[in-house]
Design an enzyme around this catalytic site. Structure first.
Site, PDB file in Angstrom:
ATOM      1  N   ASP A 141       0.855  -1.182   0.000  1.00 26.09           N
ATOM      2  CA  ASP A 141       0.000   0.000   0.000  1.00 26.09           C
ATOM      3  C   ASP A 141       0.899   1.244   0.000  1.00 26.09           C
ATOM      4  OD1 ASP A 141      -3.212   0.505   1.636  1.00 26.09           O
ATOM      5  OD2 ASP A 141      -2.107   1.768   0.239  1.00 26.09           O
TER       6      ASP A 141
ATOM      7  N   GLU B 196     -10.787   6.733   4.291  1.00 26.18           N
ATOM      8  CA  GLU B 196      -9.818   6.137   5.214  1.00 26.18           C
ATOM      9  C   GLU B 196      -9.954   6.688   6.634  1.00 26.18           C
ATOM     10  OE1 GLU B 196      -6.560   5.919   1.607  1.00 26.18           O
ATOM     11  OE2 GLU B 196      -5.948   5.201   3.558  1.00 26.18           O
TER      12      GLU B 196
HETATM   13  C1  GLC Z   1      -4.404   4.236  -0.052  1.00 31.25           C
HETATM   14  C2  GLC Z   1      -5.294   3.048   0.272  1.00 31.25           C
HETATM   15  C3  GLC Z   1      -5.351   2.028  -0.822  1.00 31.25           C
HETATM   16  C4  GLC Z   1      -5.119   2.671  -2.171  1.00 31.25           C
HETATM   17  C5  GLC Z   1      -3.711   3.229  -2.191  1.00 31.25           C
HETATM   18  C6  GLC Z   1      -3.404   3.972  -3.498  1.00 31.25           C
HETATM   19  O1  GLC Z   1      -3.772   4.711   1.107  1.00 31.25           O
HETATM   20  O2  GLC Z   1      -5.045   2.379   1.497  1.00 31.25           O
HETATM   21  O3  GLC Z   1      -6.643   1.394  -0.731  1.00 31.25           O
HETATM   22  O4  GLC Z   1      -5.282   1.721  -3.212  1.00 31.25           O
HETATM   23  O5  GLC Z   1      -3.458   4.094  -1.098  1.00 31.25           O
HETATM   24  O6  GLC Z   1      -4.166   5.137  -3.587  1.00 31.25           O
END
Ligand code: GLC
Length: 620
Positions: A316, A511
């Site tokens: 991530d 988030e």
């Molecule tokens: C974010 C998320 C993830 C996402 C990634 C790219 O923090 O946790 O779900 O795909 O970053 O944007």
């Protein structure tokens, strides 16, 4: 029995066990492992620098003139939420950005094209004019796998219209505490619903041949137990998202035993892997204190070993930073745990240099690098990226149907089927479109941004006219009924109104920003609903939210209550049901708590006493 015979017997048993466990993921093996030999041929031609470049994903907005893509032979580029191209947010600008990046990649020594990743988690939500579908919580209430597949098939077409070929979706989280800011990204609190709809989403995104220019590589996320984290009282020194949030769940610790983790949270990955999902993204969170991104048990042993996942494990966004303050140790730990590609949006060159040191110092075996790069390359082969005729250009036919009425019609149907009729007294619904004077109240009734929620144009989403082409609930009611519809955001009901529709809900978030302790309606929204209800006309309450909200008895003041979740751009789907053109058919995919003290509350909990149970949903 002689030792030798025991050893041979044990080996034979291990092979049988391995074949047995791998067999249930045969779909996935068919997609990628068949390209292993071809992939190894290319990997063997790579320098160590080129191999590590393939394991690196940088963010568009950190790449300046893009020349690093060629110089470092980067394997992937992403646009995280809101990371728009420099020259504006239009389909043309996104397409130009993709093609420029791809041009750099094919200009490198071996000319390996990139995976370009985006979060098209409810349509190509980054791009102005895209069709924005209901977030997964609404799709979960449809219980309709075919519809979810179709929604994702169209999402793939709109993503490929801009050229991008990699989607960080579906989220197959099983959110178990509604106070988590990512609840709406999950289909349901029930692992069976998530498994079925997550698999359908993979089918829609990837199709049955990844060479299809109208499909994208999917990514099941976030492995594993992201929806299981315990609510912790917020520490004052915790950065970001304002001090008023009293609780933190996002990126927290899942304190559950292994059987629970497997039963509730691993299960959707078995189905996604069986569907051939090409990537899996480990969660920021920890399982009993161990970071998922650092866990050999979870990544190498469970995901790749037992579940037989043969695609790409991609970290991530800067997730490995949380493994250790010593960045080199963090990299070493995660690579050796089984991570294959690293989302290192800004410090991609530092990542490359440190991983190169680790390999040269023997702290990361070159075999682990070769395994990671072979996985990456065979996915790219399966996608046709290494075919002779590969073109860097996006398909203009897909661009012509971007945001089309045909796509919007599918989104509108998804909205209709996602709505859950929670309460309907005295036949308040459906509205009588022929005769009734309908009064509409609440700012949310006329706000595309609130309808769409997070991950729309901006990472956190925003209120207001965030994207063109959509329809608000108010506009749809006005179009269907004409001037017998009156509107007042503040809720002052005209004397001749015969029914009132009040639309309230959550302001957009994504988030951790959405972690919230009590999920009560705002004071202003409560007062608005009460003011309208006290006017004496039958009151229909429509909720736009990313999770069940605490109504605290407000529902008793309303003849009808409808959960519309985060429906996206096609608010007409809400009007269709309110006006009776379509029956409400949605069934709660999350238990609806009576009050905040019940959190967390889930289907199957002993002596649970929710306001509305999992599966609840009325019809006309
Ligand atoms: C974010 C998320 C993830 C996402 C990634 C790219 O923090 O946790 O779900 O795909 O970053 O944007």
């Amino acid at each position: 029995m002689p030792t030798k015979v025991i050893q041979i017997t044990a080996l034979a048993f291990m092979w049988l066990l391995l074949l047995a466990t791998a067999s249930h993921c045969v779909a996935n093996d068919d997609l990628f492992t068949k390209h292993t030999a071809a992939a190894i041929q290319l990997v063997d031609r790579m320098t160590l620098a080129e191999k590590i470049g393939q394991m690196t994903q940088a963010e568009l907005t950190s790449l300046g003139d893009l020349s690093d893509i060629r110089r470092l032979a980067l394997g992937s580029v992403l646009s995280g939420g809101g990371a728009d191209p420099d020259d504006g947010n239009s389909l043309a600008a996104w397409t130009a950005a993709y093609e420029a990046c791809q041009q750099q990649a094919v200009g490198s020594r071996l000319g390996v094209p990139i995976l370009y990743g985006v979060d098209a988690v409810h349509g190509h939500g980054n791009v102005l004019g895209a069709v924005v579908f209901p977030h997964n919580i609404g799709l979960g209430c449809t219980r309709n796998a075919e519809l979810v597949e179709e929604v994702n098939r169209i999402t793939a077409r709109e993503v490929r219209a801009s050229g991008m070929n990699f989607n960080f979706a579906p989220c197959v989280a099983v959110p178990r505490d509604d106070r988590w800011g990512r609840t709406y990204e999950g289909f349901s609190e029930h692992p069976g619903v998530v498994a079925e709809l997550g698999a359908a989403a993979v089918r829609g995104l990837q199709g049955f041949d990844l060479r299809d220019p109208a499909r994208v590589l999917g990514c099941a996320k976030h492995f594993v137990g992201d929806g299981a984290t315990a609510a912790e009282v917020r520490l004052p020194d915790w950065e970001g998202f304002g001090a008023e949030k009293r609780l933190r769940l996002d990126q927290g610790d899942a304190r559950i035993d292994e059987p629970t983790l497997r039963h509730l949270h691993v299960r959707p990955y078995v189905d996604a892997i069986n569907e051939g999902v090409g990537a899996v993204m480990p969660s920021y969170s920890t399982w009993n204190g161990v970071r998922c991104s650092a866990s050999h048990q979870l990544l190498a042993e469970l995901l790749k070993g037992e579940l037989g996942f043969t695609g790409i494990v991609i970290s991530d966004y800067n997730a490995i930073d949380q493994i250790s303050d010593d960045y080199k140790l963090a990299i070493k730990t995660s690579v050796n745990a089984g991570m294959d590609m690293f989302m290192v949006p800004q410090k991609y060159e530092r990542f490359i240099n440190l991983l190169t040191e680790l390999v040269n110092q023997g702290q990361v075996p070159v075999e682990r690098i070769n395994d990671a790069v072979t996985r990456i390359v065979r996915v790219k082969i399966a996608m046709g990226l290494l075919d002779q005729g590969f073109s860097v250009e996006a398909d203009p036919q897909l661009a012509r149907e971007f945001g089309s009425d045909a796509h919007r019609a599918v989104a509108r149907e998804a909205v209709r089927q996602s709505l859950v009729l929670l309460r309907n007294q005295d036949g308040a619904l459906p509205l009588n479109r022929q005769q009734q004077r309908i009064h509409v109240a609440g700012r949310a009734a006329d706000d595309i941004g609130v309808q769409c929620g997070g991950w729309t144009i901006e990472w956190q989403g925003a209120e207001g006219e965030v994207t063109p082409g959509g329809t608000t609930i108010l506009a749809a009611l006005r179009k269907a009924v004409g001037d017998r519809v009156t509107y007042n955001p503040a809720g002052h009901v005209p004397d001749d109104a015969e029914v009132a529709v009040v639309v309230v809900g959550e302001s957009p978030y994504a988030e951790g920003a959405g972690d919230d302790a009590d999920l009560a309606l705002s004071k202003g929204d409560r007062q608005l609903v009460q003011r309208v209800a006290e006017s004496g006309v039958p009151t229909v309450l429509v909720l736009l939210s990313g999770r069940p909200l605490i109504l605290d008895g407000l529902e008793e003041h309303c003849e009808a209550v409808v959960a519309a979740w985060l429906p996206g751009t096609e608010g007409a789907g809400v009007a269709d049901v309110l006006l009776g053109d379509y029956q409400p058919s949605g069934q709660l995919s999350f238990t609806w708590p009576r009050n905040a003290s019940q959190h967390p509350i889930n289907v199957g909990d002993a002596d649970a006493d929710p306001l509305y149970p999992f599966g609840h949903g009325l019809s006309y």
